[in-house]
Design a protein around this motif. Structure first.
Motif, PDB file in Angstrom:
ATOM      1  N   HIS A 173      -7.723  36.604 -10.132  1.00 23.21           N
ATOM      2  CA  HIS A 173      -8.022  37.418  -8.530  1.00 23.21           C
ATOM      3  C   HIS A 173      -7.065  37.660  -8.590  1.00 23.21           C
ATOM      4  O   HIS A 173      -6.968  39.441  -7.681  1.00 23.21           O
ATOM      5  CB  HIS A 173      -7.987  35.784  -7.718  1.00 23.21           C
ATOM      6  CG  HIS A 173      -7.403  35.195  -7.389  1.00 23.21           C
ATOM      7  ND1 HIS A 173      -6.894  34.665  -8.473  1.00 23.21           N
ATOM      8  CD2 HIS A 173      -6.211  35.224  -6.414  1.00 23.21           C
ATOM      9  CE1 HIS A 173      -5.763  33.340  -7.459  1.00 23.21           C
ATOM     10  NE2 HIS A 173      -5.962  33.755  -6.533  1.00 23.21           N
ATOM     11  N   TYR A 174      -5.826  37.607  -8.990  1.00 17.73           N
ATOM     12  CA  TYR A 174      -4.526  38.811  -8.645  1.00 17.73           C
ATOM     13  C   TYR A 174      -5.144  40.517  -9.111  1.00 17.73           C
ATOM     14  O   TYR A 174      -4.510  40.999  -8.142  1.00 17.73           O
ATOM     15  CB  TYR A 174      -2.867  38.382  -9.898  1.00 17.73           C
ATOM     16  CG  TYR A 174      -2.491  37.396  -8.663  1.00 17.73           C
ATOM     17  CD1 TYR A 174      -3.288  36.196  -8.804  1.00 17.73           C
ATOM     18  CD2 TYR A 174      -1.463  37.704  -8.465  1.00 17.73           C
ATOM     19  CE1 TYR A 174      -2.764  35.533  -7.160  1.00 17.73           C
ATOM     20  CE2 TYR A 174      -0.740  36.434  -7.447  1.00 17.73           C
ATOM     21  CZ  TYR A 174      -1.175  35.420  -7.044  1.00 17.73           C
ATOM     22  OH  TYR A 174      -0.239  34.761  -6.478  1.00 17.73           O
ATOM     23  N   LYS A 177      -6.719  42.091  -5.799  1.00 17.23           N
ATOM     24  CA  LYS A 177      -5.897  42.354  -4.474  1.00 17.23           C
ATOM     25  C   LYS A 177      -5.317  43.660  -4.509  1.00 17.23           C
ATOM     26  O   LYS A 177      -5.328  43.857  -5.325  1.00 17.23           O
ATOM     27  CB  LYS A 177      -4.212  40.878  -4.675  1.00 17.23           C
ATOM     28  CG  LYS A 177      -4.163  39.943  -4.523  1.00 17.23           C
ATOM     29  CD  LYS A 177      -3.182  39.315  -4.937  1.00 17.23           C
ATOM     30  CE  LYS A 177      -3.830  37.338  -5.025  1.00 17.23           C
ATOM     31  NZ  LYS A 177      -3.185  37.211  -3.217  1.00 17.23           N
ATOM     32  N   ARG A 218      -4.851  18.813  -6.186  1.00 13.13           N
ATOM     33  CA  ARG A 218      -5.414  19.781  -8.180  1.00 13.13           C
ATOM     34  C   ARG A 218      -4.282  19.248  -8.464  1.00 13.13           C
ATOM     35  O   ARG A 218      -4.742  19.579  -9.923  1.00 13.13           O
ATOM     36  CB  ARG A 218      -5.943  21.166  -7.900  1.00 13.13           C
ATOM     37  CG  ARG A 218      -6.684  22.010  -6.329  1.00 13.13           C
ATOM     38  CD  ARG A 218      -6.041  22.932  -6.787  1.00 13.13           C
ATOM     39  NE  ARG A 218      -6.363  24.462  -7.957  1.00 13.13           N
ATOM     40  CZ  ARG A 218      -5.029  24.655  -8.234  1.00 13.13           C
ATOM     41  NH1 ARG A 218      -4.417  24.424  -7.782  1.00 13.13           N
ATOM     42  NH2 ARG A 218      -5.508  25.088  -9.381  1.00 13.13           N
ATOM     43  N   ASP A 230      -0.809  28.160 -15.105  1.00  9.25           N
ATOM     44  CA  ASP A 230      -1.499  27.897 -14.187  1.00  9.25           C
ATOM     45  C   ASP A 230      -1.803  29.545 -14.160  1.00  9.25           C
ATOM     46  O   ASP A 230      -2.194  30.009 -12.907  1.00  9.25           O
ATOM     47  CB  ASP A 230      -1.418  27.034 -12.829  1.00  9.25           C
ATOM     48  CG  ASP A 230      -1.615  27.419 -11.329  1.00  9.25           C
ATOM     49  OD1 ASP A 230      -3.040  26.561 -11.866  1.00  9.25           O
ATOM     50  OD2 ASP A 230      -1.896  26.653 -10.795  1.00  9.25           O
ATOM     51  N   MET A 231      -0.057  29.911 -13.824  1.00 10.12           N
ATOM     52  CA  MET A 231       0.085  31.381 -13.037  1.00 10.12           C
ATOM     53  C   MET A 231       0.698  31.745 -14.019  1.00 10.12           C
ATOM     54  O   MET A 231       0.436  33.194 -13.782  1.00 10.12           O
ATOM     55  CB  MET A 231       2.134  31.004 -11.978  1.00 10.12           C
ATOM     56  CG  MET A 231       0.998  29.509 -11.345  1.00 10.12           C
ATOM     57  SD  MET A 231      -0.162  30.340 -10.040  1.00 10.12           S
ATOM     58  CE  MET A 231       0.835  31.651  -8.662  1.00 10.12           C
ATOM     59  N   HIS A 235      -1.571  35.306 -13.764  1.00  5.94           N
ATOM     60  CA  HIS A 235      -1.761  36.539 -12.930  1.00  5.94           C
ATOM     61  C   HIS A 235      -0.349  36.608 -13.713  1.00  5.94           C
ATOM     62  O   HIS A 235       0.016  38.572 -12.842  1.00  5.94           O
ATOM     63  CB  HIS A 235      -1.263  35.256 -11.955  1.00  5.94           C
ATOM     64  CG  HIS A 235      -2.048  34.409 -11.725  1.00  5.94           C
ATOM     65  ND1 HIS A 235      -3.387  35.221 -11.325  1.00  5.94           N
ATOM     66  CD2 HIS A 235      -2.597  33.013 -10.984  1.00  5.94           C
ATOM     67  CE1 HIS A 235      -4.713  33.700 -11.492  1.00  5.94           C
ATOM     68  NE2 HIS A 235      -4.005  33.450 -10.691  1.00  5.94           N
ATOM     69  N   LYS A 327       6.097  26.183  -7.248  1.00  4.32           N
ATOM     70  CA  LYS A 327       5.139  25.853  -5.612  1.00  4.32           C
ATOM     71  C   LYS A 327       6.315  24.539  -4.678  1.00  4.32           C
ATOM     72  O   LYS A 327       7.200  24.341  -5.272  1.00  4.32           O
ATOM     73  CB  LYS A 327       4.516  24.369  -5.797  1.00  4.32           C
ATOM     74  CG  LYS A 327       3.365  25.735  -6.870  1.00  4.32           C
ATOM     75  CD  LYS A 327       1.540  24.297  -7.112  1.00  4.32           C
ATOM     76  CE  LYS A 327       0.481  24.951  -7.758  1.00  4.32           C
ATOM     77  NZ  LYS A 327       0.149  26.843  -6.998  1.00  4.32           N
ATOM     78  N   ARG A 332       5.885  31.982   1.229  1.00  2.00           N
ATOM     79  CA  ARG A 332       5.259  32.450   0.461  1.00  2.00           C
ATOM     80  C   ARG A 332       5.487  34.122   0.125  1.00  2.00           C
ATOM     81  O   ARG A 332       5.432  34.430   1.112  1.00  2.00           O
ATOM     82  CB  ARG A 332       3.333  32.304   1.411  1.00  2.00           C
ATOM     83  CG  ARG A 332       2.278  32.956   0.847  1.00  2.00           C
ATOM     84  CD  ARG A 332       1.328  32.524   1.361  1.00  2.00           C
ATOM     85  NE  ARG A 332      -0.202  33.133   0.373  1.00  2.00           N
ATOM     86  CZ  ARG A 332      -0.723  33.961   0.700  1.00  2.00           C
ATOM     87  NH1 ARG A 332      -0.941  34.535   1.114  1.00  2.00           N
ATOM     88  NH2 ARG A 332      -1.842  34.063  -0.399  1.00  2.00           N
ATOM     89  N   GLN A 364       1.443  40.526  -1.237  1.00  2.48           N
ATOM     90  CA  GLN A 364       1.679  39.269  -0.525  1.00  2.48           C
ATOM     91  C   GLN A 364       2.804  38.222   0.390  1.00  2.48           C
ATOM     92  O   GLN A 364       3.419  38.189  -0.576  1.00  2.48           O
ATOM     93  CB  GLN A 364       0.322  38.240  -0.151  1.00  2.48           C
ATOM     94  CG  GLN A 364       0.833  36.837  -1.480  1.00  2.48           C
ATOM     95  CD  GLN A 364      -0.109  36.595  -2.033  1.00  2.48           C
ATOM     96  OE1 GLN A 364      -1.789  37.512  -2.170  1.00  2.48           O
ATOM     97  NE2 GLN A 364       0.208  35.398  -2.934  1.00  2.48           N
TER      98      GLN A 364
HETATM   99  C1  BG6 Z   1      -4.478  29.977  -8.741  1.00  4.75           C
HETATM  100  C2  BG6 Z   1      -3.560  28.486  -8.996  1.00  4.75           C
HETATM  101  O1  BG6 Z   1      -5.328  30.790 -10.246  1.00  4.75           O
HETATM  102  O2  BG6 Z   1      -4.058  31.160  -7.945  1.00  4.75           O
HETATM  103  C3  BG6 Z   1      -3.004  28.045  -8.064  1.00  4.75           C
HETATM  104  O3  BG6 Z   1      -4.391  28.080  -9.701  1.00  4.75           O
HETATM  105  C4  BG6 Z   1      -2.451  29.042  -6.939  1.00  4.75           C
HETATM  106  O4  BG6 Z   1      -2.237  27.805  -8.424  1.00  4.75           O
HETATM  107  C5  BG6 Z   1      -3.281  30.406  -7.387  1.00  4.75           C
HETATM  108  O5  BG6 Z   1      -2.199  28.324  -5.137  1.00  4.75           O
HETATM  109  C6  BG6 Z   1      -2.261  31.456  -6.046  1.00  4.75           C
HETATM  110  O6  BG6 Z   1      -3.498  32.312  -5.693  1.00  4.75           O
HETATM  111  P1  BG6 Z   1      -3.387  33.187  -4.282  1.00  4.75           P
HETATM  112  O7  BG6 Z   1      -4.153  34.303  -4.137  1.00  4.75           O
HETATM  113  O8  BG6 Z   1      -2.899  32.362  -3.253  1.00  4.75           O
HETATM  114  O9  BG6 Z   1      -1.631  33.823  -4.134  1.00  4.75           O
END
Ligand code: BG6
Length: 479
Positions: A173-174, A177, A218, A230-231, A235, A327, A332, A364
């Motif tokens: 999903h990155y 953006k 999670r 995960d990241m 991403h 995290k 953020r 972001q």
């Molecule tokens: C997800 C991860 O793919 O992306 C999460 O599994 C993470 O751990 C999230 O919090 C972050 O996405 P965004 O769009 O909030 O930066």
């Protein structure tokens, strides 16, 4: 512009992702007039619900996410009228004939696998078996795409048994953006940056994705993954690719993905002393620490990573890429900083290593791009230099009437319907990313490494600062 009419099936249609992201996103696209009259969305899941029950559930989620906006004038009812529900057994035969009966011929058909990867094969096989894998069919799969290279290969092979690569949309999903796409526009739509975009002019690059949230509910998944899987593997790797890749000949899916793949393959293995792993501690008795959150007092999974790597090719030899993500950090903030070298000769006597020019690409919050330049400090104080930002915050640049950019999921789902794979990962890219990640993780395991504890609300473990300091550099602030 409305897309072509479609049937969209969401497996896991009652799940968290569907309710928080996919369905509210589709609703916003409906409000924006992008969804044609004949579009149909089918939720498919295990629960015994009627289509009426499902619409009520979706209405609740959409209201929650969009804060009740745009739902008063009957718009929401119009959207709900496009929804159906089928109870399905992903590993059995129940529900599949009903689903097949809903599919309309000659229409784009998308199957969104919003379920764990353990079900991908079952779903793909049954879609095929029940005659739904037409030429216009496509499947959308979520991360995690495998756990390592071997499992990713297996998943790719499973999907390839039923669908062509051109029908498989692997979501990161990155890539959806707004600023991430703007990164390509900035690089390849302007003459200004590309001539400087190489190791001759760029000292180093920093990619930071800092989150304030913890692992939340999670924990079970996260503890088997950690920040690397995960990241970083997805991403951050994608961001690195877009920064480092060569200009593709065309903005077309394979041209872009070929270039990204070359970057991943050019990444150096990471030296153990070029990685810092961290794990957050509890905060004020209010927020649990990582180990409590995942319910394992001995967990060695990292919730923070900082690392240095190199893209070993002609363009980037000698320019390090520093990546960090974690995290429960102080703010953020997702930002890429391209740190340019100093001017070759200082006529004003500036100190070295001050990085007069930094291009910051903020994903972001407060999406936008800033170019830091040096000017003379205004006033009579002589030739004193200050750094000022040339700032382009998208919200301001587009003005108060500018439309809110669509959320990443909205954009990506519409791309699936349009059949545009540019912003999706190809199978070989995912495998190459795992091939780079696997030895790093294996190294930690064989050395029995324990992540460094760090305070919640901090910028991460102090060792991450040392990683930079050793190279006479420093992270740009997270806030
Ligand atoms: C997800 C991860 O793919 O992306 C999460 O599994 C993470 O751990 C999230 O919090 C972050 O996405 P965004 O769009 O909030 O930066």
């Amino acid at each position: 512009i409305p897309v072509d009419p479609f049937d969209l099936v969401i497996f896991g249609g009652t799940g968290d992702l569907a309710r928080r992201k996919i369905l509210p996103g589709l609703f916003r696209r409906y409000c924006a007039g992008q969804m044609p009259e004949e579009a149909r969305i089918v939720g498919a899941a295990r629960s015994a619900l009627s289509s009426e029950d499902y619409r009520a559930l979706v209405a609740e989620s959409v209201r929650e996410v969009s804060g009740g906006r745009a739902c008063e004038d009957g718009t929401l009812d119009g959207f709900l009228a496009r929804l159906d529900y089928v109870r399905i057994d992903a590993r059995g035969s129940d529900g599949w004939e009903d689903l097949a009966a809903l599919m309309r011929p000659e229409m784009v058909r998308a199957f969104y696998f919003s379920v764990g990867p353990g079900l991908f094969g079952d779903l793909a096989e049954r879609i095929h078996l029940h005659g739904m894998a037409s030429e216009l069919a496509r499947i959308v799969v979520e991360k995690p795409f495998g756990h390592d290279l071997a499992s990713a290969r297996e998943l790719n092979a499973t999907l390839a048994a039923h669908f062509d690569e051109g029908q498989i949309y692997r979501i990161d999903h990155y890539l959806g953006k707004e600023t991430v796409q703007n990164l390509m526009a900035i690089r390849f739509g302007n003459m200004l940056f590309e001539p400087l975009w190489n190791s001759q002019y760029v000292d180093h690059i920093q990619i930071t994705v800092a989150e304030t949230v913890g692992v939340g509910g999670r924990g079970e998944y996260y503890d088997t993954a950690g920040a690397m899987r995960d990241m970083v593997q997805n991403h951050l790797m994608q961001l690195l690719c877009l920064i480092a890749m060569e200009p593709p000949a065309k903005f077309d899916p394979d041209a872009v993905r070929d270039e990204k793949l070359k970057v991943i393959r050019a990444l150096d293995p990471v030296e153990p002393h070029h990685i810092v792993r961290g794990q957050y501690l509890a905060q004020d008795g209010e927020h649990p620490g990582y180990r409590e959150a995942v319910n394992d007092p001995r967990s060695r999974t990292e919730s923070y990573i900082a690392l240095k790597t190199h893209v070993s090719n002609w363009r980037w030899a000698g320019t390090p890429f520093y990546l960090r993500t974690g995290k429960r950090l102080v703010a953020r903030s997702s930002v890429i900083n391209v740190m340019f070298k100093d001017a070759p000769h200082s006529i004003f006597g500036q100190e070295a290593g001050r990085h007069a020019n930094v291009l910051s690409i903020r994903l972001q919050p407060n999406e936008g791009i800033t170019l830091q330049v040096t000017i003379k400090e205004p006033g009579p104080g002589g030739m004193r230099l200050v750094d000022v930002p040339l700032d382009m915050t998208f919200a301001e640049a587009l003005g108060p009437d500018g439309e809110d950019p669509p959320d990443a999921y909205e954009r990506l789902i519409m791309d699936v319907i349009r059949g545009n794979q540019t912003l999706f990962m190809r199978g070989d890219e995912v495998e190459a990313a795992w091939a780079w990640t696997d030895p790093i993780i294996a190294g930690w395991q064989s050395r029995g490494e324990v992540p460094k504890p760090y305070d919640s609300g901090s910028t991460g473990p102090g060792d991450a600062d040392l990683l930079m300091k050793r190279d006479h550099r420093a992270w740009r602030g997270i806030k």
